[in-house]
Scaffold this active site. Structure first.
Site, PDB file in Angstrom:
ATOM      1  N   HIS A   1       0.823  -1.210   0.000  1.00 42.35           N
ATOM      2  CA  HIS A   1       0.000   0.000   0.000  1.00 42.35           C
ATOM      3  C   HIS A   1       0.857   1.261   0.000  1.00 42.35           C
ATOM      4  CE1 HIS A   1      -3.591  -2.406   0.968  1.00 42.35           C
ATOM      5  NE2 HIS A   1      -2.707  -3.165   1.580  1.00 42.35           N
TER       6      HIS A   1
ATOM      7  N   SER B   1      15.629  32.338  20.140  1.00 38.92           N
ATOM      8  CA  SER B   1      16.279  31.131  19.579  1.00 38.92           C
ATOM      9  C   SER B   1      15.774  29.856  20.260  1.00 38.92           C
ATOM     10  CB  SER B   1      17.810  31.237  19.658  1.00 38.92           C
ATOM     11  OG  SER B   1      18.255  31.688  20.911  1.00 38.92           O
TER      12      SER B   1
END
Lengths: 633, 300
Positions: free
Chosen positions: A117, A545
């Site tokens: 699949h 950050s």
């Protein structure tokens, strides 16, 4: 059957002769492609059954299970032998990659069985990466399906050279030659288009056993080999690898005592003799092979596939991850590549983010640009893409933090195939193939300048550094950064403060707050800070950050000891209470998206040089602590 | 065109490559040494992988106190000859409670082996453990990775296994998490025997047929290895010529009647036999997928 498989009488009569022949057998690894409905598991079950790899107790269990499942009436359901995991047996599908073993008189086989699949593309790619041959199954009643194309494409992409087209369930189409011929014709057209060269087609019935080990009377019009005969006669030892020059990545430096220093690894291309000249990459130092050491005695020569330990005549530097190569035409070294990527994680690719990249035995950091395009694995069309999601395949530019030796995947898999690892979950999130290195970085050389960074620093009578403050909004970064700079300035130090908000007004005004933009924001600031340290300055930065990986990238840009990470450690509820800029209340109201701490994550530093707890420390104390640390380096 | 490697050479080289990766990429590896034939082959490969150095890790025997006497004998000899450190771990709780295969059935394996193994790994903070399991042994093992990731609770999650491409093994993990490493993944039972034969590797004498005292329990031929074995009233062990295809706790390991007393004869008998290797072990037969269930709980 006796013609093909182990003959019991030989084993009984002359076991030594049997063992002798078995010992010298070669190994063929092949992958089977096709969905459950195409009868893949049945075919594999049949191969195991016919080669007597199923024992009596397993057979008894199988008969019980077959009856319980009831898919084949009272007959044996061979598929049950193969579908291992409980979830698979319940759902009747194959989820993972599994490996089966059988042998015939002539060869040993490892069957790599993978799901068909589309949502299991990654499993198929995994299986194909180690296979020598691909068996493509087609249901005679259905003909070529989209997935046939997908499987063939993936196998070809991963460098499999030999393809066998097996048209299964011929019994259900009355062994009709026309059905077979038309499927084969269509497949050949497709195969030609994607570049498959060695292809053989066989009509079979997995259920009935036609043309698997014995030629079937039902297909008199078929003159070719049975599947097993074919698998036994395919030429081996021919990988796609074109490189014939010696190459061995160093896995481990072997130092039992001070007199012995050997380099252990598995040879991935070519061969080597004692006395031959070799070059170490990427350092490009040369030496000669002194000994080829193994547990079973020294060798005069060793070649592709062997695991050995090599000692060199000269004491030169060589460590794990480096490559020992023959000195004529060693692999090239580069840091930017055109790559084909296969994404394997639920979380999609984030362009610009740093991932670990393992290639050969080396692990480096790599960032990936926005993909040039994604490949529709069913139609092979190129589609525009800004990322890759689970099971997507695309082409993108990849940049490594250091230059690495490489070979295009088409020439050698070991130095051309790589995996990508998420730095936080440690999952294998993707795999990739190097197509070619980009000329760009190869052709831009560093211009030598006469005044070096040391000269700048000496003139300023200071050691350059980056003091990197990280913390959530409102934690006190800017205030503390400012205090630090003021103190340093009074001490006659040359400094510069890079502040998040200020930079976003100029250099980074094109960037927003998505994950991708945040990463780019930090990358640019890192580069600017780097230039400023080259100029001899002490740089102080104040940026949220939020991601550890980007902070680490900046750290790696700087010389050792020059990056001082300062964690401004303020709990969210306190920062939110301060809310100097009123941003938290906006974020809580949903007026600000991607706000760190609210709907965007903050990853605290793992090992900061300095930890500032703002709940127990004044601004002045914090600044003092940072400066004290700065001068201790 | 160079001659392709034979399958045994290819397997050997692959196992060596795996072991060297583990040494380089993990902090504190250990080799699980169960004294069986697979352990013997694995240890032999380790000697080859690191020669002339000694294998740079200790051996760990998770002991249940119910192994065959011959196994303890060989274990101690091997430790002495190889000069490697041997750690023997016996679950103190199991000892205290007197857990045994006769009174406690499945619990015996759970507590001595599964729990014992977890305890030992935690105690010594091993972050990688070599095991001798092979993919051909059993259906759920056929899907096992070479580098098999375990959570901090030692759980195996078959649905989220890391893809393993080429020979690029991902050994990265967080603190507390660990890896089980299976360098013999691609070997078959015949490969193991053949390698023992070609390399002349010492194995426990129990693999060879000899007259031994036996009784029959639950249709299995069990060897009475010491006087802890509860015989029924008036029952006397019968001397039969037997050998074992697989070794574990002696009261749980079924023998086969055999006259095969040399390696060649064993291989011959194995090739002609019609029962699979794990049939000799009681623990696999609880339910259809019991090995998978055991693995998820942390059994090897």
């Amino acid at each position: 059957m006796d013609k093909v498989y182990e003959i019991d009488t030989l084993i009984a009569k002359d076991i030594n002769a049997y063992l002798e022949s078995h010992q010298n057998k070669l190994l063929l690894r092949f992958i089977t492609c096709g969905s459950v409905d195409d009868g893949k598991s049945t075919l594999i079950g049949r191969l195991l059954y016919d080669s007597k790899m199923i024992f009596e107790d397993q057979l008894a269990q199988l008969k019980v299970d077959s009856k319980k499942m009831g898919t084949q009436g009272n007959k044996i359901d061979f598929a049950l032998l193969v579908d291992g995991l409980a979830a698979e047996r319940e759902q009747g599908i194959t989820i993972d990659v599994s490996y089966r073993f059988f042998s015939t008189k002539k060869r040993k086989f490892i069957v790599v069985d993978t799901p068909g699949h589309e949502q299991y593309t990654r499993n198929m790619v995994t299986g194909a990466s180690t296979a020598d041959l691909a068996v493509i199954l087609i249901d005679a009643r259905k003909g070529m399906l989209t997935q046939t194309c997908r499987h063939s494409y993936l196998c070809h992409l991963l460098g499999i050279q030999n393809f066998v087209l097996v048209v299964n369930k011929m019994d259900l189409v009355d062994y009709n030659q026309e059905v077979f011929d038309s499927i084969v014709y269509n497949y050949y057209e497709f195969a030609k288009r994607i570049g498959i060269q060695n292809l053989t087609s066989i009509p079979i019935s997995g259920l009935k056993g036609d043309n698997i080990t014995i030629r079937s009377d039902s297909t008199p019009w078929y003159n070719g080999l049975t599947l097993i005969d074919h698998l036994e006669s395919i030429k081996l030892g021919q990988t796609g690898d074109k490189t014939q020059n010696f190459c061995m990545p160093v896995q481990w430096v072997n130092r039992p005592n001070s007199d012995f220093r050997g380099f252990s690894g598995k040879i991935t291309a070519g061969s080597i003799k004692i006395g031959e000249e070799v070059v170490i990459l990427p350092s490009k130092k040369t030496s000669h092979v002194e000994r080829i050491v193994t547990f079973d005695g020294d060798l005069n020569m060793a070649s592709n596939g062997q695991s050995v330990t090599i000692t060199l005549k000269d004491e030169i530097d060589c460590s794990r991850g480096q490559i020992i190569s023959s000195s004529n035409s060693p692999p090239k070294v580069a840091d930017q590549f055109n790559t084909t990527l296969i994404w394997m994680d639920e979380k999609k690719l984030i362009p610009g983010r740093a991932y670990y990249m393992k290639i050969g035995v080396q692990t480096v950091m790599a960032t990936i640009a926005e993909p040039k395009y994604e490949i529709n694995v069913n139609t092979l069309e190129h589609m525009a893409a800004d990322s890759l999601k689970l099971n997507s395949i695309g082409v993108a530019i990849l940049t490594t933090d250091v230059s690495i030796p490489f070979t295009p995947y088409a020439e050698n898999k070991t130095l051309g195939g790589f995996i990508l690892i998420d730095k936080f979950t440690n999952s294998t999130v993707g795999a990739g193939l190097i197509n070619f290195a980009l000329r760009r970085t190869q052709n831009i050389h560093w211009q030598n300048v006469n005044i070096t960074r040391d000269d700048h620093a000496i003139l300023k009578k200071q050691k350059p550094a980056v003091i990197w403050l990280t913390g959530i909004s409102g934690s006190g970064k800017s205030t503390i950064a400012n205090a630090v700079e003021k103190k340093l300035n009074r001490m006659n130090r040359h400094t510069f403060l890079l502040d998040g908000d200020n930079i976003r007004h100029g250099l980074n005004k094109d960037l927003g707050f998505t994950e991708v933009d945040r990463i780019e924001n930090i990358r640019r600031v890192g580069e600017v800070a780097k230039l400023m340290t080259d100029a001899g300055l002490i740089v102080i930065t104040a940026f949220i950050s939020p991601f550890e990986s980007e902070r680490q990238i900046v750290r790696k840009m700087m010389s050792p000891g020059e990056f001082i990470e300062v964690f401004i450690n303020t709990p969210l509820h306190i920062a939110e209470k301060r809310d100097v800029k009123g941003l938290y209340s906006k974020a809580r109201l949903g007026q600000l998206k991607n706000f760190t701490g609210i709907d965007s994550p903050y990853e605290p530093p793992e090992k900061p040089e300095i930890n500032i707890d703002t709940t127990s420390m004044s601004i002045d104390e914090a600044a003092e602590k940072i400066i004290k640390k700065l001068f201790s380096f | 065109m160079k001659q392709a490697q034979t399958h045994l050479a290819r397997l050997e080289s692959e196992s060596i490559e795996i072991m060297r990766e583990v040494i380089s990429e993990t902090d504190n590896p250990v080799m699980l040494y169960s004294v069986g034939k697979d352990s013997a082959v694995m240890l032999h490969l380790a000697k080859k992988a690191f020669y002339p150095s000694l294998p740079p890790f200790p051996l760990l025997h998770v002991d249940t106190t119910w192994k065959f006497k011959d196994m303890y004998k060989l274990r101690d000899k091997v430790a002495k000859v190889t000069k490697m450190e041997l750690i023997v771990h016996q679950n103190p709780k199991a000892k205290e409670k007197g857990i045994n295969p006769f009174d406690h059935g499945v619990l015996h394996t759970d507590i001595w082996k599964t729990e014992g193994l977890k305890q030992a790994l935690d105690k010594y903070r091993f972050d990688a453990a070599f095991g001798g399991a092979r993919r051909d042994e059993e259906k759920s093992r056929a899907k096992e990775r070479v580098f098999s990731f375990r959570t901090a609770q030692h759980l195996w999650e078959p649905r989220v296994q890391r893809p393993e491409l080429w020979s690029l093994y991902n050994a990265r993990k967080a603190k507390g998490e660990s890896m089980r490493i299976f360098p013999l993944s691609n070997w078959t039972e015949l490969d193991i025997w053949q390698y023992i034969y070609v390399e002349n590797i010492e194995i426990v004498p129990l693999y060879f047929a000899a007259p031994r005292p036996t009784v029959i329990r639950n249709g299995m031929l069990i060897m009475v290895d010491d006087d802890r074995f509860p015989l029924e009233m008036g029952e006397k062990p019968v001397i039969r010529s037997i050998r074992f295809r697989t070794l574990g706790c002696y009261p749980l390991t079924g023998a086969i009647e055999s006259k095969a007393s040399t390696l060649i004869e064993i291989i011959q008998e194995m090739l002609l036999t019609t029962t699979s290797e794990r049939q000799g072990r009681i623990i696999d037969k609880d339910q259809g997928v019991s090995m998978e269930a055991k693995k998820q709980q942390g059994y090897f």
